[in-house]
Scaffold this motif. Structure first.
Motif, short mmCIF file in Angstrom:
data_model
loop_
_atom_site.label_atom_id
_atom_site.label_comp_id
_atom_site.label_asym_id
_atom_site.label_seq_id
_atom_site.Cartn_x
_atom_site.Cartn_y
_atom_site.Cartn_z
N VAL A 176 0.86 -1.18 0.00
CA VAL A 176 0.00 0.00 0.00
C VAL A 176 0.89 1.23 0.00
CG1 VAL A 176 -1.88 1.22 1.18
CG2 VAL A 176 -1.71 -1.29 1.34
N ILE A 177 0.61 2.17 -0.90
CA ILE A 177 1.38 3.42 -0.93
C ILE A 177 0.43 4.60 -1.07
CG2 ILE A 177 3.42 2.33 -1.96
CD1 ILE A 177 2.68 3.57 -4.62
N ASN A 178 0.92 5.77 -0.73
CA ASN A 178 0.23 7.04 -1.02
C ASN A 178 0.98 7.75 -2.13
OD1 ASN A 178 -0.16 7.52 2.55
ND2 ASN A 178 -1.51 6.45 1.16
N PRO A 179 0.33 8.61 -2.89
CA PRO A 179 1.04 9.34 -3.95
C PRO A 179 1.94 10.44 -3.38
CG PRO A 179 -1.26 10.04 -3.86
CD PRO A 179 -1.12 8.93 -2.87
N GLU A 180 3.01 10.02 -2.71
CA GLU A 180 3.96 10.92 -2.08
C GLU A 180 5.36 10.36 -2.27
OE1 GLU A 180 2.71 11.04 1.95
OE2 GLU A 180 0.84 12.12 1.52
N ARG A 181 6.37 11.22 -2.14
CA ARG A 181 7.74 10.84 -2.46
C ARG A 181 8.27 9.69 -1.60
NH1 ARG A 181 12.75 12.25 -0.60
NH2 ARG A 181 11.87 13.78 0.84
N LEU A 182 8.16 9.81 -0.26
CA LEU A 182 8.76 8.81 0.62
C LEU A 182 8.13 7.42 0.49
CD1 LEU A 182 9.55 10.85 3.86
CD2 LEU A 182 11.12 10.08 2.08
N PRO A 183 6.80 7.31 0.49
CA PRO A 183 6.22 5.97 0.29
C PRO A 183 6.61 5.33 -1.04
CG PRO A 183 4.57 7.47 1.15
CD PRO A 183 5.75 8.31 0.79
N ILE A 184 6.71 6.15 -2.10
CA ILE A 184 7.10 5.62 -3.40
C ILE A 184 8.53 5.09 -3.36
CG2 ILE A 184 7.60 6.23 -5.82
CD1 ILE A 184 5.25 8.23 -5.62
N ALA A 185 9.45 5.90 -2.80
CA ALA A 185 10.87 5.50 -2.74
C ALA A 185 11.05 4.26 -1.87
CB ALA A 185 11.71 6.66 -2.20
N GLU A 186 10.37 4.23 -0.72
CA GLU A 186 10.50 3.10 0.19
C GLU A 186 9.94 1.82 -0.43
OE1 GLU A 186 8.64 2.17 4.49
OE2 GLU A 186 9.94 3.94 4.43
N THR A 187 8.83 1.95 -1.12
CA THR A 187 8.20 0.78 -1.74
C THR A 187 9.06 0.25 -2.88
OG1 THR A 187 6.00 1.57 -1.15
CG2 THR A 187 6.13 -0.06 -2.93
N GLU A 188 9.66 1.14 -3.67
CA GLU A 188 10.54 0.70 -4.76
C GLU A 188 11.70 -0.12 -4.21
OE1 GLU A 188 12.89 2.56 -8.64
OE2 GLU A 188 12.38 3.86 -6.95
N LYS A 189 12.33 0.35 -3.13
CA LYS A 189 13.45 -0.38 -2.53
C LYS A 189 12.98 -1.72 -1.96
CE LYS A 189 16.09 3.75 -1.26
NZ LYS A 189 16.55 4.60 -0.12
#
Length: 312
Positions: free
Chosen positions: A218-231
């Motif tokens: 689950v992610i929100n359209p924000e920078r940190l959740p996107i970066a963390e989820t990608e890793k």
């Protein structure tokens, strides 16, 4: 949403993105569809009780028709885990040394990785023992870093146990030749390790079977959740655990009004474009920001209805 067809579903993501609500919605929908469903929280900051408006705790608790839930207490599971280790070794350690050994084991409870090991032991028990009693098992996991450590344990612990078994076997062979005229030496520790190896192997087999187990972030359209989820997805891929579904949660409504919301909507769209590009291989489910918190079964029903209809 293909992941809903799986028997075992792990829901992960950064803290605060809506993991517990998403996991609860999946479980609620599963139960409404007639599947006997078990929803489990491995997150120390349990939210399931708040969502369903009732106390859940460390025992399987009935929530509604076809739906039960369980909140795993990491501290309690660590105590139980260490107690089990003490039981396993008390017959092979001289009584005069057990006091010191027990003190050493008690200090292990606060060491790094102890809670993850105990949690994984509980997770294995649930997967192996409860899967015959439930059609669906859904895990609401702790924030991303904890989830990765938990899910990577089957491979890491499997390698460690394999090494321990080889050392014990070599030692037993030496003792057998020197002290026992070549007859096999009884070794309770070896037997315990062998049982654990078999359980770990079976659990790993289930986790790696894409027809049985699915992983959702689950992610929100924000920078940190996107970066963390990608890793996180990249790390889990290394352990052959593939996240194939994303829930993009808390989207602003299409017809946002007012200058602030319109600017925020433009900002959000940039991140949605990044999500589309970054996670091109994942199925994506878009869920709006609701005007109220999901704090009761009626709200969860509304969330779940949109959740199923709002797939893309």
């Amino acid at each position: 949403m293909q992941v809903l067809d799986k028997k075992i579903i792990f829901v992960g993501g950064k803290g605060g993105v809506g993991k517990s609500t998403s996991a609860a919605a999946i479980a609620w929908k599963s139960a409404k569809d007639g599947f006997q469903t078990l929803l489990i929280s491995t997150d120390p900051a349990h939210n399931l009780g708040d969502i369903f408006g009732q106390s859940i705790g460390g025992r399987i608790t009935h929530i509604s028709a076809n739906l039960s839930a369980l909140e795993i207490d990491p501290a309690a599971e660590t105590d139980k885990y260490i107690k089990g280790v003490k039981e396993n070794i008390k017959n092979v350690i001289h009584a005069s040394r057990m006091g010191e050994v027990n003190r050493q084991l008690d200090t292990v409870k606060s060491s790094p990785g102890a809670e993850e090991a105990a949690l994984f032991d509980k997770l294995i028990s649930i997967i192996l023992e409860e899967r015959d009693h439930f059609d669906k098992i859904i895990f609401d996991t702790a924030p991303t870093g904890h989830t990765i450590r938990l899910l990577s344990l089957p491979e890491l612990m499997g390698v460690w146990i394999e090494g321990m078994l080889k050392k014990r076997q070599k030692t037993n062979e030496n003792y057998s030749q020197l002290l026992n005229d070549g007859d096999p030496v009884e070794d309770p520790i070896y037997d315990v390790l062998k049982v654990r190896q078999e359980r770990f192997s079976k659990a790993r087999e289930i986790l790696l079977d894409g027809t049985i187990t699915g992983f959702v972030f689950v992610i929100n359209p924000e920078r940190l959740p996107i970066a963390e989820t990608e890793k996180a997805i990249e790390l889990l891929d290394k352990y052959h655990l593939h996240v194939k579904t994303l829930i993009i949660n808390k989207l602003l409504p299409e017809h946002a009004e007012g200058e602030f919301l319109l600017k925020r909507k433009e900002h959000e769209q940039r991140y949605l474009n990044i999500i589309e590009e970054t996670f091109a291989n994942q199925e994506k489910i878009y869920v709006p920001l609701f005007p109220q918190d999901i704090t009761d079964k009626e709200h969860l029903e509304a969330f779940g209805d949109y959740y199923m209809e709002g797939r893309t």
